[in-house]
Write a protein that holds these residues in place. Structure first.
Motif, PDB file in Angstrom:
ATOM      1  N   GLU A   1       0.821  -1.203   0.000  1.00 61.03           N
ATOM      2  CA  GLU A   1       0.000   0.000   0.000  1.00 61.03           C
ATOM      3  C   GLU A   1       0.863   1.265   0.000  1.00 61.03           C
ATOM      4  O   GLU A   1       1.883   1.332   0.677  1.00 61.03           O
ATOM      5  CB  GLU A   1      -0.926   0.044   1.223  1.00 61.03           C
ATOM      6  CG  GLU A   1      -1.927  -1.078   1.286  1.00 61.03           C
ATOM      7  CD  GLU A   1      -1.450  -2.244   2.149  1.00 61.03           C
ATOM      8  OE1 GLU A   1      -0.223  -2.402   2.343  1.00 61.03           O
ATOM      9  OE2 GLU A   1      -2.313  -2.999   2.619  1.00 61.03           O
TER      10      GLU A   1
ATOM     11  N   LEU B   1      -3.593  -0.117   8.809  1.00 60.91           N
ATOM     12  CA  LEU B   1      -3.397  -1.021   7.672  1.00 60.91           C
ATOM     13  C   LEU B   1      -3.123  -2.448   8.124  1.00 60.91           C
ATOM     14  O   LEU B   1      -3.398  -3.400   7.397  1.00 60.91           O
ATOM     15  CB  LEU B   1      -2.233  -0.542   6.796  1.00 60.91           C
ATOM     16  CG  LEU B   1      -2.439   0.736   6.018  1.00 60.91           C
ATOM     17  CD1 LEU B   1      -1.122   1.187   5.384  1.00 60.91           C
ATOM     18  CD2 LEU B   1      -3.509   0.551   4.951  1.00 60.91           C
TER      19      LEU B   1
ATOM     20  N   ARG C   1       2.240   3.032   3.214  1.00 60.67           N
ATOM     21  CA  ARG C   1       3.333   2.442   3.997  1.00 60.67           C
ATOM     22  C   ARG C   1       4.676   3.121   3.725  1.00 60.67           C
ATOM     23  O   ARG C   1       5.641   2.874   4.421  1.00 60.67           O
ATOM     24  CB  ARG C   1       3.451   0.950   3.710  1.00 60.67           C
ATOM     25  CG  ARG C   1       2.264   0.168   4.224  1.00 60.67           C
ATOM     26  CD  ARG C   1       2.489  -1.322   4.041  1.00 60.67           C
ATOM     27  NE  ARG C   1       1.322  -2.088   4.399  1.00 60.67           N
ATOM     28  CZ  ARG C   1       1.020  -2.480   5.628  1.00 60.67           C
ATOM     29  NH1 ARG C   1       1.819  -2.177   6.634  1.00 60.67           N
ATOM     30  NH2 ARG C   1      -0.071  -3.177   5.870  1.00 60.67           N
TER      31      ARG C   1
END
Length: 160
Positions: free
Chosen positions: A101, A132, A104
């Motif tokens: 993602e 997340l 991150r």
């Protein structure tokens, strides 16, 4: 740590020696509290950060990577932060292709006098990555396939 509520992310931060690392030091000496999830690696310039270090951090178990550098125009090495910005843009696309993602990985410009911004950014990133959840990268099984790979007419075994 089976559910996301008890998950504590591991974040690796690469901080420029001249600005962001100094700001982190200022935050520490000013006793500003921030999430303890970040491990800081001091680098001379954000523009000198090899993208392989970011990939290695994720591969070795980091749930997020933070890069901090001088504000554009204020780089100790004139244009290092512009190089960092170009690399970060490419890294985000690469990470996305790996299924990581975008949230991150984060690039922030933080001046030496902005200890409060270090505190805010670290806390924000920790919360974002916590939401997340853990990063689960699948490691390829390199022993599963014994196919011969040919490169320029030479096989992996060294014969033509």
């Amino acid at each position: 740590m089976s559910d996301k509520n008890s998950f504590e992310p591991r974040i690796v931060a690469f901080f420029c020696n001249w600005c962001t690392y100094t700001a982190a030091d200022l935050a520490g000496t000013a006793r500003m509290s921030y999430a303890p999830n970040v491990r800081v690696v001091r680098i001379m310039c954000s523009g000198r950060l090899d993208p392989q270090f970011v990939l290695a951090a994720f591969r070795e178990g980091a749930d997020g990577v933070l890069v901090g550098g001088c504000h554009p125009g204020d780089c100790h090495y004139q244009e290092g932060n512009y190089k960092a910005l170009r690399r970060a843009t490419l890294l985000k696309r690469l990470l996305k292709s790996f299924g990581i993602e975008e949230e991150r990985f984060r690039l922030e410009w933080i001046a030496a006098s902005e200890g409060d911004k270090v505190q805010r950014v670290i806390n924000e990133m920790t919360e974002t990555v916590r939401k997340l959840g853990p990063l689960h990268l699948e490691k390829p099984d390199i022993t599963a396939s014994h196919e011969t790979v040919k490169v320029a007419g030479v096989s992996a075994g060294g014969t033509r």
